[in-house]
Enzyme design. Structure first.
Site, mmCIF file in Angstrom:
data_model
loop_
_atom_site.group_PDB
_atom_site.id
_atom_site.type_symbol
_atom_site.label_atom_id
_atom_site.label_comp_id
_atom_site.label_asym_id
_atom_site.label_seq_id
_atom_site.Cartn_x
_atom_site.Cartn_y
_atom_site.Cartn_z
ATOM 1 N N ASP A 172 0.883 -1.173 0.000
ATOM 2 C CA ASP A 172 0.000 0.000 0.000
ATOM 3 C C ASP A 172 0.919 1.221 0.000
ATOM 4 O O ASP A 172 1.504 1.554 1.031
ATOM 5 C CB ASP A 172 -0.909 -0.009 1.225
ATOM 6 C CG ASP A 172 -1.797 1.224 1.288
ATOM 7 O OD1 ASP A 172 -2.462 1.528 0.291
ATOM 8 O OD2 ASP A 172 -1.809 1.883 2.350
ATOM 9 N N GLU B 59 -1.299 -1.546 -5.026
ATOM 10 C CA GLU B 59 -2.494 -0.751 -5.303
ATOM 11 C C GLU B 59 -2.171 0.290 -6.380
ATOM 12 O O GLU B 59 -1.116 0.912 -6.359
ATOM 13 C CB GLU B 59 -2.973 -0.045 -4.027
ATOM 14 C CG GLU B 59 -4.274 0.694 -4.217
ATOM 15 C CD GLU B 59 -4.849 1.229 -2.919
ATOM 16 O OE1 GLU B 59 -6.007 1.656 -2.941
ATOM 17 O OE2 GLU B 59 -4.144 1.227 -1.902
ATOM 18 N N ASP C 189 -2.285 1.227 7.236
ATOM 19 C CA ASP C 189 -1.466 1.015 6.035
ATOM 20 C C ASP C 189 -1.051 -0.447 5.895
ATOM 21 O O ASP C 189 -1.023 -0.993 4.798
ATOM 22 C CB ASP C 189 -0.241 1.926 6.070
ATOM 23 C CG ASP C 189 -0.629 3.378 6.251
ATOM 24 O OD1 ASP C 189 -1.033 4.006 5.269
ATOM 25 O OD2 ASP C 189 -0.540 3.856 7.398
#
Length: 164
Positions: free
Chosen positions: A7, A67, A139
């Site tokens: 992430d 992502e 996160d």
């Protein structure tokens, strides 16, 4: 299959490692790479690269899942995020690992079943799927969600390909 989910973020980059067969997932590790806003961007990117490369060597994933960049309201924020994604992609390429890239909508749909799920809903489902107490910080939880999304998507893709 062992998946390293990432992430991306300039101040906090989350990572999460799971072993999975696409249906059941086993937590291996998760954490956050923190950088100081007082440091120049180049130094922050170097730290993220070094830490991700170390995680890849330590956990030996078979694949990396990242992502995709979302549309941020602030252009500067979106550009910094794109830099961090580039660093993550570079670290994976240097390690010789394939990369799966997923939109926030795909990740949330895969993990929660609803593409507009809130962060706390994603965190709750990640905890449930991995039999964990709510993973902190967000996160790290988000990175685990990226890894789970890749595992689920890969399994579905393999099934569809096998039926052709």
């Amino acid at each position: 299959m062992r998946v390293l989910g990432i992430d991306c973020g300039c101040e906090k980059t989350g990572f999460g490692v799971v072993d999975t067969d696409g249906r059941t997932h086993r937590f291996i590790s998760a954490g956050v790479i923190r950088t100081s806003t007082a440091d120049p961007l180049a130094k922050r990117l170097a730290r993220i690269h070094d830490e991700l490369s170390s995680a890849m060597r330590l956990y030996q994933p078979e694949v990396v899942a990242i992502e995709e960049v979302f549309h941020a309201a602030n252009v500067k924020t979106a550009l910094k995020l794109a830099h961090v994604r580039g660093i993550a992609l570079l670290a994976a390429a240097q390690a010789g690992l394939p990369v799966g890239e997923y939109s926030p909508l795909e990740i949330k749909t895969s993990v929660v079943g609803y593409g507009r799920a809130e962060k706390h809903q994603v965190q709750t489902m990640v905890a449930s799927l991995l039999s964990l107490v709510k993973p902190e910080p967000e996160d790290a939880s988000d990175a685990l969600a990226v890894a789970i999304c890749h595992a689920t998507t890969s399994m579905i893709t393999a099934r569809v390909a096998g039926k052709r």
